[in-house]
Design a protein around this motif. Structure first.
Motif, mmCIF file in Angstrom:
data_model
loop_
_atom_site.group_PDB
_atom_site.id
_atom_site.type_symbol
_atom_site.label_atom_id
_atom_site.label_comp_id
_atom_site.label_asym_id
_atom_site.label_seq_id
_atom_site.Cartn_x
_atom_site.Cartn_y
_atom_site.Cartn_z
ATOM 1 N N LEU A 133 -77.965 -45.420 -3.581
ATOM 2 C CA LEU A 133 -77.232 -44.901 -4.823
ATOM 3 C C LEU A 133 -76.088 -43.624 -3.746
ATOM 4 O O LEU A 133 -75.196 -44.183 -4.418
ATOM 5 N N PRO A 134 -76.429 -42.843 -3.908
ATOM 6 C CA PRO A 134 -75.727 -41.370 -3.105
ATOM 7 C C PRO A 134 -75.102 -41.907 -2.062
ATOM 8 O O PRO A 134 -73.891 -41.418 -1.788
ATOM 9 N N LYS A 135 -75.642 -42.864 -1.210
ATOM 10 C CA LYS A 135 -74.700 -44.125 0.047
ATOM 11 C C LYS A 135 -73.595 -44.479 -0.662
ATOM 12 O O LYS A 135 -72.482 -43.737 0.034
ATOM 13 N N HIS A 136 -74.306 -45.045 -1.973
ATOM 14 C CA HIS A 136 -72.870 -45.952 -2.214
ATOM 15 C C HIS A 136 -71.945 -44.543 -3.292
ATOM 16 O O HIS A 136 -70.889 -45.047 -2.215
ATOM 17 N N ASN A 137 -72.025 -44.338 -3.264
ATOM 18 C CA ASN A 137 -70.966 -42.465 -4.350
ATOM 19 C C ASN A 137 -70.295 -42.194 -3.280
ATOM 20 O O ASN A 137 -69.656 -41.266 -3.473
ATOM 21 N N ASN A 138 -71.189 -42.044 -2.160
ATOM 22 C CA ASN A 138 -70.776 -40.853 -1.082
ATOM 23 C C ASN A 138 -71.680 -39.415 -1.396
ATOM 24 O O ASN A 138 -70.474 -38.413 -1.667
ATOM 25 N N THR A 139 -72.767 -39.356 -2.368
ATOM 26 C CA THR A 139 -72.216 -37.917 -2.621
ATOM 27 C C THR A 139 -72.463 -37.392 -1.540
ATOM 28 O O THR A 139 -73.848 -37.377 -1.192
ATOM 29 N N THR A 140 -72.372 -35.953 -1.890
ATOM 30 C CA THR A 140 -72.664 -34.679 -0.881
ATOM 31 C C THR A 140 -74.754 -33.563 -0.881
ATOM 32 O O THR A 140 -74.151 -34.137 -1.962
ATOM 33 N N ILE A 141 -74.776 -34.518 0.345
ATOM 34 C CA ILE A 141 -76.339 -34.014 0.225
ATOM 35 C C ILE A 141 -76.011 -31.831 0.624
ATOM 36 O O ILE A 141 -75.538 -31.442 1.266
ATOM 37 N N ALA A 142 -76.558 -31.523 -0.946
ATOM 38 C CA ALA A 142 -76.839 -30.444 -1.054
ATOM 39 C C ALA A 142 -77.698 -29.309 -0.844
ATOM 40 O O ALA A 142 -77.449 -27.834 0.198
ATOM 41 N N MET A 143 -78.560 -30.351 -0.248
ATOM 42 C CA MET A 143 -80.053 -29.088 0.530
ATOM 43 C C MET A 143 -80.876 -30.441 1.081
ATOM 44 O O MET A 143 -80.447 -31.358 0.192
ATOM 45 N N THR A 144 -81.674 -30.328 2.102
ATOM 46 C CA THR A 144 -82.554 -31.097 2.649
ATOM 47 C C THR A 144 -84.234 -30.519 2.424
ATOM 48 O O THR A 144 -83.354 -28.882 2.806
ATOM 49 N N VAL A 145 -85.444 -30.811 1.935
ATOM 50 C CA VAL A 145 -86.030 -29.576 0.929
ATOM 51 C C VAL A 145 -86.994 -30.477 2.042
ATOM 52 O O VAL A 145 -87.020 -31.299 1.897
ATOM 53 N N LEU A 146 -87.631 -29.554 2.724
ATOM 54 C CA LEU A 146 -88.583 -30.113 4.074
ATOM 55 C C LEU A 146 -89.849 -29.086 3.044
ATOM 56 O O LEU A 146 -89.910 -28.419 3.194
ATOM 57 N N MET A 147 -91.550 -30.017 2.996
ATOM 58 C CA MET A 147 -92.508 -29.483 2.600
ATOM 59 C C MET A 147 -93.598 -30.257 2.608
ATOM 60 O O MET A 147 -94.122 -30.990 2.785
ATOM 61 N N ALA A 148 -94.514 -29.051 3.380
ATOM 62 C CA ALA A 148 -95.943 -29.762 3.726
ATOM 63 C C ALA A 148 -97.075 -28.812 2.746
ATOM 64 O O ALA A 148 -97.010 -27.971 2.797
ATOM 65 N N ARG A 149 -97.819 -29.506 2.973
ATOM 66 C CA ARG A 149 -98.871 -28.644 2.793
ATOM 67 C C ARG A 149 -100.603 -28.824 3.327
ATOM 68 O O ARG A 149 -101.340 -29.985 3.745
ATOM 69 N N ILE A 150 -101.490 -27.884 3.959
ATOM 70 C CA ILE A 150 -102.293 -28.146 4.725
ATOM 71 C C ILE A 150 -103.114 -27.630 3.759
ATOM 72 O O ILE A 150 -103.838 -26.873 3.605
#
Ligand SMILES: CC(C)(COP(=O)(O)OP(=O)(O)OC[C@H]1O[C@@H](n2cnc3c(N)ncnc32)[C@H](O)[C@@H]1OP(=O)(O)O)[C@@H](O)C(=O)NCCC(=O)NCCS
Length: 228
Positions: free
Chosen positions: A187-204
């Protein structure tokens, strides 16, 4: 118990079918490591709905109705859980929290939905919570019945939700999509929606240590978490 197991099995089968081998191997590796370490990568999207509402591109005619939590008939609540993704208790909990739902109907049958949250506090993961400002709304938890997927019903839900919010003075919609969820990224690809943020989260898990990292924008501009 039996029905919950078969639901999980059905969801797993569906998600395997539409992911490429590389993403599948990443998902498998993540599950193998789950007892020790778990991680997520999300794209965060922010859409300004004051200028233009995203248009639907469905191949099937779908009517969408938005139900505010206090105004949702019991029969609709039953139809949501009957679609097979959510337990009735989870549906009731979301309405009790004041969430709204948009439901897509094809020939009067419910075929999918999208949830809407209008305030801060929803958890993204690992005790990390959305900050939702005035006149903003988070769209999440989209679901389309497997038999109706690939027809663009998701775009009808998205468009109807944006129109509903725009008519009520909202200016921005927010959403998170896992980079491993190909179906949802469409859906965002189709609508060309800009990525505002990329979030990486990990839990050990063993040492209960959470790593939070964002790219493109500082994490604290959109999320909060307990500071220790
Ligand atoms: C994500 C989801 C809501 C998309 O709904 P949809 O109405 O099928 O969306 P679309 O018709 O635009 O199809 C999206 C992608 O699904 C895949 N797809 C295509 N045909 C499909 C089919 N018959 N069955 C399943 N997936 C199909 C394709 O990757 C397609 O992307 P493309 O058109 O760019 O190739 C739906 O797949 C779903 O309910 N998935 C399970 C729950 C989920 O992951 N929700 C997202 C939580 S954020």
């Amino acid at each position: 118990m039996g029905s919950s197991f078969s639901r999980h099995l059905r969801i797993l089968r569906e998600s395997i079918r539409w992911r490429d081998p590389f993403i599948l191997s990443l998902l498998a590796l993540r599950e193998i490591l789950r007892p020790l370490f778990y991680w997520h990568v999300w794209q965060i999207f922010e859409t300004d709905i004051t200028q233009q509402v995203p248009q639907p591109y469905a191949k099937e005619e779908a009517r969408v109705k938005v139900y505010p939590s206090e105004d949702t008939p019991m029969v609709i609540q039953e139809q949501i859980s009957a679609m097979g993704e959510l337990e009735a208790a989870e549906v009731a909990l979301r309405f009790a929290r004041g969430e709204l739902i948009a439901i897509a109907f094809v020939k009067e049958h419910p075929v999918g939905y999208m949830w809407i949250v209008l305030s801060s506090g929803m958890e993204l993961a690992f005790d990390t919570y959305w900050i939702v400002r005035s006149r903003e709304a988070v769209k999440y938890g989209s679901f389309v019945l497997p038999a109706f997927r690939g027809l663009g019903i998701h775009s009808c839900l998205n468009s109807a939700v944006c129109s509903y919010l725009c008519e009520r003075g909202f200016i921005r919609t927010l959403s998170s999509v896992s980079v491993l969820n190909t179906q949802s990224m469409s859906l965002p690809k189709h609508n060309n929606t800009t990525i505002a943020m990329t979030v990486l989260m990990a839990r050990i898990r063993k040492i209960d240590w959470t790593i939070r990292k964002s790219f493109r924008a500082p994490l604290e501009t959109r999320f909060s978490w307990p500071q220790s």
